[in-house]
Design a protein around this motif. Structure first.
Motif, PDB file in Angstrom:
ATOM      1  N   HIS A 133       0.727  -1.177  -0.120  1.00  0.00           N
ATOM      2  CA  HIS A 133      -0.024   0.032  -0.167  1.00  0.00           C
ATOM      3  C   HIS A 133       0.892   1.155  -0.057  1.00  0.00           C
ATOM      4  O   HIS A 133       1.902   1.201   0.718  1.00  0.00           O
ATOM      5  N   LYS A 134       0.521   2.015  -0.800  1.00  0.00           N
ATOM      6  CA  LYS A 134       1.270   3.358  -0.749  1.00  0.00           C
ATOM      7  C   LYS A 134       1.561   4.132   0.528  1.00  0.00           C
ATOM      8  O   LYS A 134       2.588   4.608   0.667  1.00  0.00           O
ATOM      9  N   THR A 135       0.555   4.049   1.149  1.00  0.00           N
ATOM     10  CA  THR A 135       0.757   4.652   2.807  1.00  0.00           C
ATOM     11  C   THR A 135       0.979   3.911   3.794  1.00  0.00           C
ATOM     12  O   THR A 135       1.973   4.055   4.517  1.00  0.00           O
ATOM     13  N   PHE A 136       0.230   2.591   3.861  1.00  0.00           N
ATOM     14  CA  PHE A 136       0.242   1.929   5.066  1.00  0.00           C
ATOM     15  C   PHE A 136       1.265   0.767   4.895  1.00  0.00           C
ATOM     16  O   PHE A 136       1.637   0.138   6.045  1.00  0.00           O
ATOM     17  N   ASN A 137       1.656   0.372   3.731  1.00  0.00           N
ATOM     18  CA  ASN A 137       2.653  -0.725   3.685  1.00  0.00           C
ATOM     19  C   ASN A 137       3.452  -0.507   2.305  1.00  0.00           C
ATOM     20  O   ASN A 137       3.261  -1.538   1.633  1.00  0.00           O
ATOM     21  N   PRO A 138       3.980   0.571   2.334  1.00  0.00           N
ATOM     22  CA  PRO A 138       4.727   0.551   1.286  1.00  0.00           C
ATOM     23  C   PRO A 138       6.016  -0.244   0.782  1.00  0.00           C
ATOM     24  O   PRO A 138       6.718  -0.687   1.582  1.00  0.00           O
ATOM     25  N   PRO A 139       6.378  -0.450  -0.502  1.00  0.00           N
ATOM     26  CA  PRO A 139       7.471  -1.072  -0.800  1.00  0.00           C
ATOM     27  C   PRO A 139       8.613  -0.449  -0.435  1.00  0.00           C
ATOM     28  O   PRO A 139       8.859   0.866  -0.145  1.00  0.00           O
ATOM     29  N   LYS A 140       9.788  -1.218  -0.435  1.00  0.00           N
ATOM     30  CA  LYS A 140      10.994  -0.631   0.028  1.00  0.00           C
ATOM     31  C   LYS A 140      11.710   0.333  -1.076  1.00  0.00           C
ATOM     32  O   LYS A 140      12.273   1.619  -0.784  1.00  0.00           O
ATOM     33  N   ARG A 141      11.297   0.305  -2.306  1.00  0.00           N
ATOM     34  CA  ARG A 141      11.687   1.091  -3.414  1.00  0.00           C
ATOM     35  C   ARG A 141      10.191   1.605  -4.120  1.00  0.00           C
ATOM     36  O   ARG A 141       9.316   0.651  -4.214  1.00  0.00           O
ATOM     37  N   LYS A 142      10.217   2.627  -4.409  1.00  0.00           N
ATOM     38  CA  LYS A 142       8.788   3.167  -5.205  1.00  0.00           C
ATOM     39  C   LYS A 142       8.304   2.169  -6.356  1.00  0.00           C
ATOM     40  O   LYS A 142       8.943   2.083  -7.139  1.00  0.00           O
ATOM     41  N   ASN A 143       7.094   1.669  -6.295  1.00  0.00           N
ATOM     42  CA  ASN A 143       6.576   0.882  -7.075  1.00  0.00           C
ATOM     43  C   ASN A 143       7.156  -0.219  -7.587  1.00  0.00           C
ATOM     44  O   ASN A 143       6.862  -0.782  -8.624  1.00  0.00           O
ATOM     45  N   LYS A 144       7.963  -0.688  -6.606  1.00  0.00           N
ATOM     46  CA  LYS A 144       8.753  -2.026  -7.159  1.00  0.00           C
ATOM     47  C   LYS A 144       8.518  -3.190  -5.933  1.00  0.00           C
ATOM     48  O   LYS A 144       8.687  -2.762  -4.642  1.00  0.00           O
ATOM     49  N   ASP A 145       8.768  -4.271  -6.430  1.00  0.00           N
ATOM     50  CA  ASP A 145       8.508  -5.520  -5.589  1.00  0.00           C
ATOM     51  C   ASP A 145       9.589  -5.774  -4.640  1.00  0.00           C
ATOM     52  O   ASP A 145      10.560  -5.561  -5.023  1.00  0.00           O
ATOM     53  N   ASP A 146       9.532  -5.906  -3.351  1.00  0.00           N
ATOM     54  CA  ASP A 146      10.719  -5.893  -2.393  1.00  0.00           C
ATOM     55  C   ASP A 146      11.441  -7.011  -2.914  1.00  0.00           C
ATOM     56  O   ASP A 146      12.928  -7.067  -2.526  1.00  0.00           O
ATOM     57  N   LEU A 147      11.185  -8.454  -3.260  1.00  0.00           N
ATOM     58  CA  LEU A 147      11.921  -9.493  -3.570  1.00  0.00           C
ATOM     59  C   LEU A 147      12.518  -9.302  -4.920  1.00  0.00           C
ATOM     60  O   LEU A 147      13.778 -10.014  -5.127  1.00  0.00           O
ATOM     61  N   THR A 148      11.824  -9.009  -5.837  1.00  0.00           N
ATOM     62  CA  THR A 148      12.143  -9.264  -7.174  1.00  0.00           C
ATOM     63  C   THR A 148      12.677  -8.087  -7.905  1.00  0.00           C
ATOM     64  O   THR A 148      13.320  -7.792  -8.995  1.00  0.00           O
ATOM     65  N   GLY A 149      11.913  -6.861  -7.239  1.00  0.00           N
ATOM     66  CA  GLY A 149      12.357  -5.589  -7.941  1.00  0.00           C
ATOM     67  C   GLY A 149      11.807  -5.149  -9.246  1.00  0.00           C
ATOM     68  O   GLY A 149      11.831  -4.204  -9.951  1.00  0.00           O
ATOM     69  N   GLU A 150      10.760  -6.043  -9.468  1.00  0.00           N
ATOM     70  CA  GLU A 150       9.799  -5.963 -10.775  1.00  0.00           C
ATOM     71  C   GLU A 150       8.813  -4.874 -10.105  1.00  0.00           C
ATOM     72  O   GLU A 150       8.316  -4.483  -9.376  1.00  0.00           O
ATOM     73  N   LEU A 151       8.185  -4.244 -11.492  1.00  0.00           N
ATOM     74  CA  LEU A 151       7.118  -3.259 -11.253  1.00  0.00           C
ATOM     75  C   LEU A 151       5.962  -3.585 -10.714  1.00  0.00           C
ATOM     76  O   LEU A 151       5.501  -4.691 -10.970  1.00  0.00           O
ATOM     77  N   LEU A 152       5.267  -2.847  -9.722  1.00  0.00           N
ATOM     78  CA  LEU A 152       3.887  -3.225  -9.209  1.00  0.00           C
ATOM     79  C   LEU A 152       2.863  -2.576 -10.020  1.00  0.00           C
ATOM     80  O   LEU A 152       3.116  -1.701 -10.741  1.00  0.00           O
TER      81      LEU A 152
END
Length: 218
Positions: A133-152
């Motif tokens: 979630h953009k506010t409550f549970n954001p990824p470590k990097r904006k719009n990218k999955d924490d594990l793969t780095g792929e776009l959300l």
């Protein structure tokens, strides 16, 4: 350990399911993800599933029941799993009961206001089903999955009008289901608990884990 997660769209089922899966080292089964994978098999199935999802409606009972049964019978899921998004109706619950003994039903209760806030900011990693979630549970990097780095991405059905339809559909079908689970709890066929899902992710997760650890029969 067999856990069923109940809650309206946006209640945090997906997030809590993933956290519990890691904590208890058991696989999770997402009905939504199963449907998304199934839609890739052929155009007819894809059209059927996408039309239902985009309208905020549920797929046919027998269709989803057969898919879930196949998943549960797999070796890594047999007798230990967390079910997210299933059952949604009494018929589905009765069918599930014939094949397994349900152990815990965790019902996440949340206000409509918070649901709309959560869903409109939700981000999905499509291939794994991981949610942010953009506010409550954001990824470590904006719009990218924490594990793969792929776009959300955002789900097509995370539109306000569709969300309201989904909530109406959910309440119409799930209110009788909740009553059914409460009766099953009284018969000691399952342990049912309601959790206030308006709280923080950490608070909700802590309460669920405490409840399961306290009530889990070794």
């Amino acid at each position: 350990m067999r856990i069923i997660m109940l809650g309206a769209p946006g209640s945090g089922k997906g997030t809590q399911t993933q956290l519990l899966s890691k904590y208890f080292y058991i696989p999770f089964i997402s009905a939504g993800e199963i449907l998304r994978q199934e839609s890739k098999k052929n155009e007819k199935t894809k059209s059927y599933i996408e039309n239902k999802i985009n309208q905020g409606k549920l797929v046919n009972n027998s269709f989803i029941i057969n898919l879930i049964k196949k998943k549960i019978k797999k070796k890594n899921c047999f007798n230990k799993f967390i079910l997210d998004g299933f059952p949604r109706t009494i018929k589905q619950a009765e069918s599930l009961k014939k094949h397994i003994k349900m152990q815990f039903v965790i019902h996440l209760k949340i206000s409509t206001h918070n649901i709309l806030n959560r869903i409109t900011g939700r981000l999905i990693h499509t291939s794994s089903g991981r949610t942010y979630h953009k506010t409550f549970n954001p990824p470590k990097r904006k719009n990218k999955d924490d594990l793969t780095g792929e776009l959300l991405s955002k789900r097509k059905d995370d539109d306000k009008k569709i969300i309201i339809t989904r909530l109406e559909e959910y309440r119409k079908l799930t209110t009788p289901l909740i009553d059914w689970f409460k009766k099953e709890d009284l018969k000691q066929n399952v342990k049912y608990i309601e959790i206030n899902a308006n709280k923080s992710i950490h608070e909700i997760n802590k309460k669920i884990i405490l409840y399961i650890n306290k009530n889990n029969k070794k």
